[in-house]
Design a protein around this motif. Structure first.
Motif, mmCIF file in Angstrom:
data_model
loop_
_atom_site.group_PDB
_atom_site.id
_atom_site.type_symbol
_atom_site.label_atom_id
_atom_site.label_comp_id
_atom_site.label_asym_id
_atom_site.label_seq_id
_atom_site.Cartn_x
_atom_site.Cartn_y
_atom_site.Cartn_z
ATOM 1 N N ASP A 117 -6.609 2.294 -2.023
ATOM 2 C CA ASP A 117 -7.263 2.606 -0.758
ATOM 3 C C ASP A 117 -8.736 2.213 -0.864
ATOM 4 O O ASP A 117 -9.457 2.690 -1.747
ATOM 5 N N TYR B 67 0.835 -1.203 0.000
ATOM 6 C CA TYR B 67 0.000 0.000 0.000
ATOM 7 C C TYR B 67 0.873 1.257 0.000
ATOM 8 O O TYR B 67 0.603 2.226 -0.734
ATOM 9 N N GLN C 216 -4.625 -2.192 7.722
ATOM 10 C CA GLN C 216 -4.766 -0.750 7.820
ATOM 11 C C GLN C 216 -3.398 -0.106 8.047
ATOM 12 O O GLN C 216 -2.435 -0.765 8.456
ATOM 13 N N THR C 217 -3.347 1.201 7.815
ATOM 14 C CA THR C 217 -2.158 1.952 8.198
ATOM 15 C C THR C 217 -2.096 1.997 9.723
ATOM 16 O O THR C 217 -3.093 1.746 10.406
ATOM 17 N N LYS D 298 -6.364 5.050 9.637
ATOM 18 C CA LYS D 298 -7.135 5.938 8.763
ATOM 19 C C LYS D 298 -7.378 5.368 7.372
ATOM 20 O O LYS D 298 -8.274 5.815 6.665
ATOM 21 N N HIS D 299 -6.569 4.421 6.957
ATOM 22 C CA HIS D 299 -6.691 3.885 5.609
ATOM 23 C C HIS D 299 -6.734 2.357 5.654
ATOM 24 O O HIS D 299 -5.856 1.733 6.249
ATOM 25 N N PHE E 30 -6.877 -1.029 3.195
ATOM 26 C CA PHE E 30 -6.512 -1.309 1.806
ATOM 27 C C PHE E 30 -6.800 -2.732 1.352
ATOM 28 O O PHE E 30 -6.475 -3.100 0.217
ATOM 29 N N SER F 131 -10.878 2.368 1.871
ATOM 30 C CA SER F 131 -11.497 2.841 3.110
ATOM 31 C C SER F 131 -12.956 3.231 2.950
ATOM 32 O O SER F 131 -13.753 3.090 3.887
#
Length: 417
Positions: free
Chosen positions: A102, A95, A121-122, A126-127, A129, A104
């Motif tokens: 993304d 990612y 996720q990050t 917040k993201h 993928f 999300s």
């Protein structure tokens, strides 16, 4: 030349559009090569029945080759439309390179609890993928017929585990413990990460490793290697040359009594065996101790950011995030437990056995999967080699742990304290 009627032109345009849709083909990259027949016979037909304009090809690589092969394909622009995502750092790296889209904003993400999404996720959450698909649970699969024949019961403690192994070895009919070290990853995944949480106390130890308050040379991290060294006394002849498929074959042919592994083997083994199988969780050190299991988010599905078939791929991903898919997948591949919040009815008794351990054991994930394999040397791959070396007798448990600690501290700041 005669002019072509406008209505005919419209019809021709419509037919061309229909033809183009009918020829949309999605390719899925995956390491789950054992699952190829199930995808071809159950999963893909269910999707294509509802979406006849989209064809799907499941194109897996060998597990040990997947990461390198996928990275090469993505870099070269030849990867499939849909990418089966390994959890945590491996997918996160893709990612961050812009190779996974993304996802999300997909509405179906609300079908999954935060803990399921966190594997894809990050770090800030917040993201997202990849669409979560399934987790797997580590443990030991055993030949119930062999146990009955030898008059032994599934062990609950480490002492009972070795007592069973001694009886199986003394009888000589079965290989007591079915594992090879040729491919290395089994020694770590099905050995070290299987029993390790019992000693480092699951999430407590894993998080302590992350924050630097524990080191891989601490007793709780060395002890699993000591156990693996003892396992070598119970492995089959020629285990150093024994591959993962060799181990699978030995067990399904009824030549081994205990197979250190996990729930992912259920759909592979059940069509092949002619004996009843059972499963038991990693034995505790002594009666009354807390039971720990590695309950690992295993795979999800992401969108290749460079895909030329994004609309069709998103249609497939929305289906993967549905309750219908969760029910189909969980029963088509028993032992892969859906991460969807929808209530799923499992029909397979062996899968139910694995899942029941969540009620009495504390769950954790593989210690090397989150953050600790982002640097070089890669702790996950280094643990493969260390676990195999210990089982082969070419490295002591203490030396293996010291080498891993040195590697980790060379790039991971919390371990440089």
């Amino acid at each position: 030349m005669k002019s072509i009627p406008f209505a005919a032109l419209l019809l021709g345009t419509a037919l061309v559009g229909t033809s183009a849709l009918a020829e949309t083909t999605l390719t899925i990259e995956s390491w789950r090569n054992d699952d190829l027949p199930i995808w071809q016979e159950k999963i893909i037909p269910a999707f294509e029945k509802a979406h006849p304009d989209i064809k799907v090809v499941f194109a897996p690589s060998a597990p040990t080759e997947y990461n390198a092969a996928l990275n090469s394909k993505l870099d070269a622009g030849t990867a499939g439309d849909l990418i089966t995502c390994r959890p945590y750092d491996a997918a996160l790296a893709l990612y961050q390179k812009g190779q996974l889209a993304d996802l999300s904003d997909m509405k179906i993400m609300s079908n999954f609890p935060d803990v399921a999404k966190s594997a894809w996720q990050t770090d800030d959450g917040k993201h997202t993928f990849c669409v979560p698909m399934a987790s797997v649970i580590h443990g030991f699969i055993y030949n119930k017929d062999a146990f009955k024949e030898l008059g032994i019961e599934p062990p609950k403690t480490v002492d009972e585990f070795y007592a069973d192994l001694d009886k199986i070895k003394a009888d000589g009919t079965y290989i007591p413990l079915d594992m090879g070290t040729h491919d290395q990853w089994e020694a770590a995944t099905m050995g070290y990460q299987n029993i390790g949480p019992t000693y480092w106390k699951g999430e407590e130890g894993r998080k302590a490793l992350l924050d630097g308050t524990q080191k891989l040379t601490d007793p709780d991290w060395v002890e699993p290697f000591k156990q693996l060294a003892k396992w070598s006394n119970y492995l089959g002849d020629g285990y150093k040359a024994q591959t993962y498929p060799d181990s699978q074959n030995l067990f399904t042919l009824g030549r081994a009594a205990i197979y250190p592994s996990g729930s992912w083997e259920i759909p592979v083994f059940e069509p092949q065996v002619d004996f009843e199988m059972g499963a038991f969780p990693p034995p505790v050190q002594k009666a009354g101790d807390t039971c720990y299991i590695s309950d690992q988010p295993d795979h999800a599905m992401g969108l290749n950011a460079a895909s030329k078939n994004k609309d069709a791929a998103m249609t497939f991903l929305n289906w993967v995030g549905s309750a219908d898919f969760a029910q189909l997948y969980s029963n088509a591949l028993p032992g892969f437990f859906s991460l969807n919040s929808a209530k799923i009815e499992l029909k397979d008794p062996l899968a139910q056995e694995f899942l029941s351990w969540r009620q009495n054991c504390k769950s954790t994930i593989r210690s090397t999967y989150q953050i600790l394999s982002r640097g070089t040397p890669n702790l996950e791959n280094a643990t493969w080699a260390a676990s195999a070396n210990v089982m082969n007798g070419t490295q002591s448990p203490e030396d293996a742990a010291a080498e891993l600690q040195k590697d980790l501290a060379s790039w991971y700041k919390p371990q440089q304290k």
